[in-house]
Design a protein around this motif. Structure first.
Motif, PDB file in Angstrom:
ATOM      1  N   UNK A  10       0.853  -1.182   0.000  1.00  0.00           N
ATOM      2  CA  UNK A  10       0.000   0.000   0.000  1.00  0.00           C
ATOM      3  C   UNK A  10       0.891   1.235   0.000  1.00  0.00           C
ATOM      4  N   UNK A  11       0.536   2.196  -0.831  1.00  0.00           N
ATOM      5  CA  UNK A  11       1.293   3.448  -0.910  1.00  0.00           C
ATOM      6  C   UNK A  11       0.373   4.623  -0.612  1.00  0.00           C
ATOM      7  N   UNK A  27      -3.282   3.784  -2.350  1.00  0.00           N
ATOM      8  CA  UNK A  27      -3.395   2.837  -3.452  1.00  0.00           C
ATOM      9  C   UNK A  27      -2.730   1.521  -3.055  1.00  0.00           C
ATOM     10  N   UNK A  28      -3.190   0.434  -3.667  1.00  0.00           N
ATOM     11  CA  UNK A  28      -2.626  -0.883  -3.360  1.00  0.00           C
ATOM     12  C   UNK A  28      -2.215  -1.580  -4.640  1.00  0.00           C
ATOM     13  N   UNK A  36      -2.257  -0.845  -9.958  1.00  0.00           N
ATOM     14  CA  UNK A  36      -2.560  -0.296  -8.636  1.00  0.00           C
ATOM     15  C   UNK A  36      -4.028   0.097  -8.615  1.00  0.00           C
ATOM     16  N   UNK A  37      -4.692  -0.132  -7.497  1.00  0.00           N
ATOM     17  CA  UNK A  37      -6.081   0.282  -7.357  1.00  0.00           C
ATOM     18  C   UNK A  37      -6.201   1.222  -6.165  1.00  0.00           C
ATOM     19  N   UNK A  38      -7.105   2.168  -6.297  1.00  0.00           N
ATOM     20  CA  UNK A  38      -7.317   3.123  -5.218  1.00  0.00           C
ATOM     21  C   UNK A  38      -8.109   2.462  -4.098  1.00  0.00           C
ATOM     22  N   UNK A  39      -7.583   2.568  -2.881  1.00  0.00           N
ATOM     23  CA  UNK A  39      -8.259   2.021  -1.705  1.00  0.00           C
ATOM     24  C   UNK A  39      -9.131   3.064  -1.013  1.00  0.00           C
TER      25      UNK A  39
END
Length: 95
Positions: A10-11, A27-28, A36-39
């Motif tokens: 996770x960033x 994002x993960x 990457x997908x937005x969390x």
């Protein structure tokens, strides 16, 4: 001993949706390592990069049950056991 679930990648980054206004985004990284997908993201913009980054790090910490080991993937439940195929699991009984 049970194996620990994998560490989630996770960033936190800070965006500037309008000049002088900042918003954090979590994002993960997915399994393929290229996607990457937005969390999660800030509901409100903040007046400094520093404030936005600090708020984003707090959001990341909220996802983490144990800060000593970091955010971990949830373990999938074990598959249901298969019904036995026959005596001793070898199929039908010999005549």
């Amino acid at each position: 001993m049970a194996t620990a679930a994998r560490l989630r990648r996770i960033a936190v980054y800070v965006d500037e949706p309008e000049k002088g206004w900042f918003a954090w985004v979590l994002i993960e990284q997915q399994e393929g390592f290229y996607e990457w997908t937005e969390l999660d993201a800030a509901d409100e913009w903040l007046g400094s990069y520093q404030e936005a980054m600090a708020a984003g790090l707090m959001a990341l910490q909220a996802l983490t049950e144990d800060l000593k080991i970091g955010p971990r993937a949830r373990s999938a439940p074990p598959p249901a056991p298969k019904p036995p195929a026959g005596p001793f699991g070898f199929g039908s009984v010999l005549p």
